[in-house]
Design a protein around this motif. Structure first.
Motif, short mmCIF file in Angstrom:
data_model
loop_
_atom_site.label_atom_id
_atom_site.label_comp_id
_atom_site.label_asym_id
_atom_site.label_seq_id
_atom_site.Cartn_x
_atom_site.Cartn_y
_atom_site.Cartn_z
N GLU A 104 0.88 -1.23 -0.26
CA GLU A 104 0.07 0.04 0.16
C GLU A 104 0.87 1.33 0.02
OE1 GLU A 104 -3.51 2.05 2.58
OE2 GLU A 104 -2.97 0.08 2.92
N LYS A 108 0.77 4.03 -2.87
CA LYS A 108 0.67 5.56 -2.69
C LYS A 108 1.80 6.53 -3.17
CE LYS A 108 -2.45 4.83 1.30
NZ LYS A 108 -2.78 5.16 2.75
N SER A 115 -6.47 7.63 -4.73
CA SER A 115 -6.87 7.00 -3.54
C SER A 115 -6.55 5.52 -3.42
CB SER A 115 -8.25 7.17 -3.23
OG SER A 115 -8.59 8.25 -3.01
N CYS A 117 -6.87 1.59 -1.73
CA CYS A 117 -7.88 0.90 -0.85
C CYS A 117 -7.67 -0.41 -0.60
CB CYS A 117 -9.48 1.14 -1.20
SG CYS A 117 -9.89 0.52 -2.84
N ARG A 118 -7.98 -1.09 0.05
CA ARG A 118 -7.86 -2.55 0.53
C ARG A 118 -9.25 -3.09 0.39
NH1 ARG A 118 -3.41 -3.58 5.44
NH2 ARG A 118 -2.14 -1.83 4.77
N VAL A 119 -9.40 -4.23 -0.64
CA VAL A 119 -10.63 -5.02 -0.67
C VAL A 119 -10.61 -6.29 -0.10
CG1 VAL A 119 -12.40 -5.76 -2.30
CG2 VAL A 119 -11.25 -3.71 -2.83
N HIS A 125 -6.33 -9.78 1.05
CA HIS A 125 -7.00 -8.50 0.52
C HIS A 125 -6.37 -8.22 -0.75
CE1 HIS A 125 -8.16 -7.96 4.63
NE2 HIS A 125 -8.90 -6.92 4.62
#
Length: 255
Positions: A104, A108, A115, A117-119, A125
């Motif tokens: 992550e 970034k 943006s 995100c984590r799913v 994830h």
């Protein structure tokens, strides 16, 4: 009624209040406003986000070298019909939260204006980012499985990997590699003794990716060998003590 709603909005009344006064759904009021803004060409939009390839935006090359390897190992780029821009997803197992944090952070750093995100998925994830410039930044994207098509770095990517080889190796190990403890036995003084030693593996079905891994290991002075399944290369193995110590200094076990 539509014009009355637009006149009220123009005078400063909120969408919700207009819907209450005219007894129409709030979504209808919002749709009327959207149509009017489209007609006048005044739709609000997100600012253009520059691309390191198209616009020359500075690129965090150390983070990119790591993210590139993660993408080649455990990532894919996809564009669903309902979305205007493609997304990059890198799948990280829940057993290694530190690896997920590193992924992550790199995402970034490479896409500072987007943006991340984590799913949640079962046992893992997907770390995810949307950007219309993903095919520019990852030109290896294409139809089909990576191990069934050619994977070659562009000259500008090779320059980055040459400048940040350990980031690339770290991403490969974090995606499709591991550090394990091997063991063997030897006869010493007539008695069989067990010996344990650490070892690194990188496993991938793509011969191109195995080649890229081997070339980068050569660049940093790590000795390695290829093990095969039948006639097909399958693993890169690092077992010599000095090379393992070098890998431990820069990579270490997943966490």
């Amino acid at each position: 009624m539509r014009q009355k709603a637009l006149d009220l909005i123009q005078s400063g009344v909120t969408n919700a209040e207009v819907a209450r006064r005219l007894s129409v759904p709030a979504g209808t009021v919002g749709y009327w406003l959207h149509q009017e803004r489209t007609r006048r060409g005044s739709l609000p939009g997100k600012p253009n986000r520059p691309c390191p390839r198209c616009d020359g935006r500075p690129l965090n090359e150390a983070a990119y070298s790591y993210l590139l390897a993660l993408y080649l190992g455990d990532g894919h780029i996809i564009q669903y019909s309902q979305h205007r821009v493609p997304s990059l997803m890198i799948t990280c197992g829940d057993n290694w939260p530190g690896l997920m944090d590193s992924c992550e952070a790199a995402m970034k750093a490479v896409f500072p204006d987007n943006s991340v995100c984590r799913v949640r998925r079962t046992g893992c994830h997907n770390v995810k980012v949307y950007s219309k410039h993903l095919p520019c930044v990852f030109p290896q994207h294409g139809p089909g499985k990576k191990h069934e098509r050619t994977i070659a770095l562009e000259p500008w990517q090779q320059r980055i990997v040459d400048a940040h080889p350990w980031g690339f190796i770290r991403g490969l190990v974090h995606s499709d590699g591991c550090r394990i403890t091997n063991w063997t036995t030897r006869m010493v003084g007539g008695e069989r003794k067990r010996y344990e030693y650490p070892r690194y593996f990188f496993t991938n079905k793509s011969e191109d990716l195995l080649r890229l891994c081997g070339e980068t290991l050569d660049r940093v002075g790590v000795e390695w060998k290829v093990t095969r399944r039948g006639t097909n290369p399958y693993n890169i193995s690092i077992a010599r003590r000095d090379s393992v110590a070098l890998m431990d200094a820069h990579i270490g076990p997943k966490c």
